[in-house]
Design an enzyme around this catalytic site. Structure first.
Site, PDB file in Angstrom:
ATOM      1  N   CYS A   2     -22.355 -55.341 -11.687  1.00 46.19           N
ATOM      2  CA  CYS A   2     -22.533 -55.746 -13.087  1.00 46.19           C
ATOM      3  C   CYS A   2     -23.998 -55.995 -13.432  1.00 46.19           C
ATOM      4  CB  CYS A   2     -21.769 -57.007 -13.445  1.00 46.19           C
ATOM      5  SG  CYS A   2     -20.068 -57.043 -12.936  1.00 46.19           S
ATOM      6  N   ARG A  27     -26.224 -49.991 -12.068  1.00 48.46           N
ATOM      7  CA  ARG A  27     -25.460 -50.945 -11.254  1.00 48.46           C
ATOM      8  C   ARG A  27     -23.951 -50.729 -11.409  1.00 48.46           C
ATOM      9  NH1 ARG A  27     -28.519 -55.566  -9.848  1.00 48.46           N
ATOM     10  NH2 ARG A  27     -26.744 -56.957 -10.029  1.00 48.46           N
ATOM     11  N   TRP A  74     -18.803 -54.071 -13.981  1.00 41.78           N
ATOM     12  CA  TRP A  74     -18.232 -53.219 -12.920  1.00 41.78           C
ATOM     13  C   TRP A  74     -17.066 -54.065 -12.408  1.00 41.78           C
ATOM     14  CZ3 TRP A  74     -18.594 -48.719 -10.068  1.00 41.78           C
ATOM     15  CH2 TRP A  74     -18.238 -48.767  -8.731  1.00 41.78           C
ATOM     16  N   ASN A 100     -21.756 -62.435 -13.314  1.00 38.90           N
ATOM     17  CA  ASN A 100     -21.602 -61.484 -12.200  1.00 38.90           C
ATOM     18  C   ASN A 100     -21.136 -62.269 -10.994  1.00 38.90           C
ATOM     19  OD1 ASN A 100     -22.830 -59.587 -13.764  1.00 38.90           O
ATOM     20  ND2 ASN A 100     -24.772 -59.614 -12.662  1.00 38.90           N
ATOM     21  N   GLY A 101     -20.365 -61.630 -10.141  1.00 38.24           N
ATOM     22  CA  GLY A 101     -19.981 -62.290  -8.894  1.00 38.24           C
ATOM     23  C   GLY A 101     -18.490 -62.538  -8.827  1.00 38.24           C
ATOM     24  N   GLU A 485     -19.804 -39.494  12.299  1.00 37.56           N
ATOM     25  CA  GLU A 485     -20.408 -39.970  11.053  1.00 37.56           C
ATOM     26  C   GLU A 485     -21.928 -39.751  11.083  1.00 37.56           C
ATOM     27  OE1 GLU A 485     -19.629 -40.550   8.205  1.00 37.56           O
ATOM     28  OE2 GLU A 485     -21.183 -41.801   7.363  1.00 37.56           O
ATOM     29  N   LYS A 489     -23.992 -37.366   8.422  1.00 37.05           N
ATOM     30  CA  LYS A 489     -25.083 -37.889   7.594  1.00 37.05           C
ATOM     31  C   LYS A 489     -26.354 -37.071   7.800  1.00 37.05           C
ATOM     32  CE  LYS A 489     -23.547 -40.123   5.593  1.00 37.05           C
ATOM     33  NZ  LYS A 489     -22.415 -40.910   5.132  1.00 37.05           N
ATOM     34  N   GLU A 492     -25.985 -33.668   6.138  1.00 39.26           N
ATOM     35  CA  GLU A 492     -25.833 -33.793   4.690  1.00 39.26           C
ATOM     36  C   GLU A 492     -27.165 -33.949   3.966  1.00 39.26           C
ATOM     37  OE1 GLU A 492     -23.592 -37.305   3.683  1.00 39.26           O
ATOM     38  OE2 GLU A 492     -23.088 -36.578   1.681  1.00 39.26           O
ATOM     39  N   HIS A 508     -17.112 -28.601  28.465  1.00 37.14           N
ATOM     40  CA  HIS A 508     -16.115 -27.579  28.114  1.00 37.14           C
ATOM     41  C   HIS A 508     -16.694 -26.586  27.109  1.00 37.14           C
ATOM     42  CE1 HIS A 508     -13.042 -29.630  30.403  1.00 37.14           C
ATOM     43  NE2 HIS A 508     -13.471 -30.768  29.862  1.00 37.14           N
ATOM     44  N   LYS A 607     -21.392 -36.557  -5.740  1.00 37.41           N
ATOM     45  CA  LYS A 607     -20.969 -37.876  -5.294  1.00 37.41           C
ATOM     46  C   LYS A 607     -19.448 -37.982  -5.294  1.00 37.41           C
ATOM     47  CE  LYS A 607     -21.540 -42.088  -3.920  1.00 37.41           C
ATOM     48  NZ  LYS A 607     -21.770 -42.218  -2.478  1.00 37.41           N
TER      49      LYS A 607
END
Ligand code: M6R
Length: 612
Positions: A2, A27, A74, A100-101, A485, A489, A492, A508, A607
Site C-alpha cells: 500500500c 507498491r 494492496w 498500511n500494515g 531454482e 534464476k 532467466e 549418469h 511477470k
C-alpha cells in the site's frame, strides 16, 4: 504494501495527493481513495482500480482544499472492493484514516468495539478497527486519541489520521511500516515512500518504529510512544525519482532480494504461537477427521513456484506423513491425474493468475478435490476460486524474476506441513517447538547473509561465472530443488545456460560436460547426504570443474574440497532451503549485471503468464 500520502498547506491538496499516489503505484494497487477537508467536513472519494480511476471521480471536485490524506491499497484484510477501499471513517464521520500494515489483534478489537462499545462495521478491513478505536478515545486532541488507541494495538502500521474538528492537522504513527515526513515552506507532507515527496521537497525525516508525528502547514512535531517531543534530524534526498522507487537500489530485483527478511517475517506474523511453540494459521479450516483421512496431496505450480512445491513435498512428507506428488501445472492438466477422495490439491502462484495453475485448480475442484491456494495477490482469480487460501505477505513483486515471493511460499509450506503434522499427530515430541524456533530465527539469519561483505563476495565470484556460457547447479535431497531454482534464476536473467542436476546423477551423463574451469555451484546443506555430495564434488574436481559450494557453518570438509565456499548460518537442515537459495539469487543478479542484461525485465518473459 500500500501507499500513503498526506498533505497540509495552502496548495490544492487533491492534485498533490493524486500525484503522490501515482508515484506509489509501484507498491501495488487494487483500489485508491482520498479524504479531503472541505467546508468543515472530511469528504471521502474512493475508486476500485488505479489512481487514474480515482482521479476521474475527482474531476468535478471543488477547489481550494488544502488538506487531505490518500491511499492506494494492496489488499490484505478483505477483498478489493469499494467497501474495503481506503480511507475509512469513524461512525460520526469526523475522523478519517489511511493505514498500511496488519493489525494482529483486530479480531479481538472488532469484537470489543462491536459488543462493548456498540460500533457497527462497514468493511472487512482491520483498518476500520483502528478508526473506531481512535474515535473511542477522542476528547478533542487527535494526537492523544491516536496515542491512546495505538497502545492497545498489536501488529504493524503506518497510519495517518485527520479530524474535521482539527482542520489542517494530520497525525501519524509508525510501527514496522514506513512513513516519511516531507518538509515544505508553509506546507508539510507525509508519505510511505520518498517518490511521493520528491516533486515538492527533498528535505525529509524518516519516522522510526514507535514514533508519532503531528503535522500542520507550519509545523512538524515528532513524539515517542509516551508522547514526549523528540528532536529529529532531517536529511536531504539526493536520488532521482526512479532510484527512489527502488529505494536507492539499482534494480527492483535487488530491492526485493533485500526485502526478504521483512517479507518472511510478515508471512509468519499472526500464524505462529511462539509461546506454545506451535503454528497457528487461523485461515486454515480443516476438521481433524479430514486431516486424519488425507491420503495424498498434489502440489501444482509453474516455474519458481513449482520449485517451492518440490521443497513442500519433502517437508510435508517428513512432518505430516502424507505422500505428495508435485506437478508442473502445464503437465498436470493433460496427464489425467488420479484425483479422488481423501486428497488435497495445493496450488502455488505468486500472481494468482497463471493460466496453467488456474486450470489445474479448476480440474481438481471439478473432481471434488479440495484446493488450498498459496498466493501473493489478494483478489486474484486463484484466491477467489480456491476452497482455502494462505496469502504470502511478500508485498508486490515487480521484477520478473521471483525472489521474495518464492521465499514466502516456502515459509507458508512449512506452516502448512507443521499444521498438518500437528493435526495428524505425526510430529515427534519437541519437533514443532524446535522448528518454530528455527523459523522465527530466519529473518535475522537472512539479514546476515545479505551483508555487504557477503554480497561483495558473490559479486566477485560472478566475474568468473559471467565469462562462461554454461554452468551447473548440483545438490541432493532438499538441496536439489534449491539447485533447480538457482539454475532457473541464472538462465532467466543472465542468459547463461544453467542446468540443475541431482548430484548423484552426474555420472549418469552430465559429467561428460565438465571441463577445466566450468562453473559448478554445489548446494551442500544436508548433513544426511554430506559425504555423498562431497564425493560428487571430488568427481567434478577430478575433471577440472570449478566448484563454488554453498554450505552451512560447521560443514568444514566442504571448504577443503571446493574451490570457493559461501557459508550460511547454522540452521536445521529442513529449513536450510530458505537461506541457501539467497546466494543463488544474488549470483544470478550479479552475473546478469556483469553481462549487461536487462535484470528486471528479461527478454521474452512476462511477470504474469495468463495464457497457456
Ligand atoms: O505467478 P506465478 O507464481 O504463478 O508464476 C509462475 C512462474 O511463471 C514464475 O515463478 C516464473 O518462473 C518466475 N519468473 C521465475 O523467476
Amino acid at each position: 504494501m500500500c501507499g500513503i500520502v498526506g498533505y497540509t498547506g495552502t496548495r490544492e491538496a487533491r492534485d498533490i495527493l493524486i500525484d503522490g499516489l501515482k508515484k506509489l503505484e509501484y507498491r501495488g494497487y487494487d483500489s485508491a481513495g482520498v479524504a479531503l477537508q472541505q467546508d468543515g467536513e472530511l469528504v471521502i472519494t474512493k475508486a476500485a482500480g488505479s489512481v487514474a480511476d480515482l482521479e476521474k471521480k475527482l474531476v468535478n471536485n471543488s477547489k481550494n482544499i488544502n488538506m487531505g490524506i490518500g491511499h492506494t491499497r494492496w489488499a490484505t484484510h478483505g477483498r478489493p472492493s469499494d467497501q474495503n477501499a481506503p480511507p475509512h471513517s469513524s461512525a460520526s464521520g469526523e475522523i478519517s484514516i489511511v493505514h498500511n500494515g496488519i493489525i494482529e489483534n483486530h479480531r479481538f478489537l472488532r469484537k470489543w468495539l462491536t459488543e462493548e462499545a456498540g460500533y457497527t462495521f462497514r468493511s472487512e478491513t482491520d483498518t476500520e478497527v483502528l478508526v473506531h478505536l481512535i474515535e473511542e478515545h477522542y476528547t478533542g486532541d487527535l494526537l492523544d486519541a491516536v496515542l491512546e488507541a495505538i497502545s492497545g494495538v498489536e501488529g504493524s502500521y503506518a497510519l495517518v489520521a485527520a479530524s474535521s474538528r482539527e482542520p489542517g492537522r494530520l497525525v501519524c504513527a509508525r510501527q514496522d511500516s514506513p512513513l516519511i515526513v516531507g518538509f515544505g515552506e508553509g506546507e508539510n507532507f507525509i508519505a510511505s515512500d520518498i517518490p511521493a515527496l520528491l516533486a515538492h521537497t527533498r528535505k525529509t525525516c524518516i519516522l522510526e518504529d514507535g514514533e508519532f508525528a503531528s503535522l500542520t502547514a507550519e509545523s512538524v512535531e515528532i513524539y515517542d510512544a509516551e508522547g514526549r517531543l523528540l528532536e529529529k534530524e532531517t536529511f536531504e534526498v539526493t536520488w532521482d525519482i526512479e532510484a527512489a522507487e527502488k529505494n536507492g537500489y539499482k534494480h527492483f530485483m535487488l530491492k526485493e532480494i533485500m526485502e526478504q527478511p521483512v517479507a518472511i517475517r510478515e508471512t509468519m506474523r499472526q500464524r505462529i504461537d511462539a509461546a506454545k511453540g506451535k503454528v497457528d494459521p487461523t485461515e486454515l479450516d480443516f476438521s481433524s477427521e479430514e486431516l486424519a483421512r488425507l491420503e495424498k496431496i498434489y502440489i501444482v505450480a509453474c516455474g519458481t513456484a513449482y520449485h517451492a512445491g518440490l521443497i513442500g513435498k519433502v517437508v510435508v512428507e517428513q512432518l505430516a506423513g502424507i505422500p505428495v506428488e508435485v506437478d508442473v501445472a502445464s503437465e498436470f492438466r493433460y496427464r489425467n491425474p488420479m484425483l479422488g477422495e481423501n486428497q488435497l490439491a495445493i496450488v502455488i502462484s505468486q500472481s494468482g493468475e497463471t493460466a496453467d495453475t488456474l486450470a489445474a485448480l479448476r480440474l481438481a475442484r471439478s473432481k471434488g478435490v479440495k484446493v488450498l491456494a498459496i498466493t501473493n495477490v489478494v483478489g486474484s482469480t486463484v484466491s477467489r476460486e480456491a476452497d482455502q487460501v494462505l496469502f504470502t505477505w511478500a508485498g508486490p513483486e515487480i521484477a520478473v524474476a521471483s525472489t521474495k515471493a518464492y521465499l514466502t511460499q516456502l515459509i507458508v509450506l512449512y506452516l502448512v506441513a507443521l499444521y498438518l503434522g500437528e493435526g495428524r499427530g505425526t510430529l515427534e515430541p519437541g519437533q514443532s517447538a524446535e522448528l518454530v524456533e528455527g523459523l522465527l530465527a530466519l529473518p535475522e539469519q537472512l539479514k546476515a547473509i545479505l551483508s555487504e561483505e557477503n554480497t561483495a563476495k558473490l559479486c566477485a565470484y560472478c566475474d568468473h561465472l559471467s565469462g562462461w556460457g554454461s554452468a551447473f547447479f548440483i545438490g541432493r535431497n532438499l538441496d536439489y530443488p534449491v539447485a533447480m531454482e538457482g539454475a532457473l534464476k541464472l538462465k532467466e536473467i543472465s542468459y547463461i545456460h544453467a542446468e540443475a542436476c541431482a548430484a548423484g546423477e552426474l555420472k549418469h551423463g552430465p559429467l561428460a560436460l565438465i571441463e577445466e574451469g566450468l562453473p559448478v555451484i554445489a548446494l551442500v546443506t544436508q548433513e544426511a547426504v554430506l559425504d555423498k555430495t562431497l564425493s560428487n564434488i571430488q568427481e567434478i574436481n577430478a575433471r577440472g570443474g570449478a566448484v563454488f559450494a554453498i554450505t552451512q557453518e560447521g560443514f568444514d570438509d566442504v571448504g577443503r574440497q571446493a574451490s570457493s565456499v559461501f557459508t550460511i548460518p547454522p540452521v536445521n537442515d529442513i529449513l536450510a532451503p530458505v537461506l541457501s537459495v539467497v546466494p543463488t539469487q544474488l549470483i544470478a543478479y550479479y552475473a546478469a549485471l556483469a553481462r549487461g542484461s536487462s535484470v528486471d525485465k528479461p527478454r521474452n518473459l512476462a511477470k504474469s503468464v495468463t495464457v497457456e
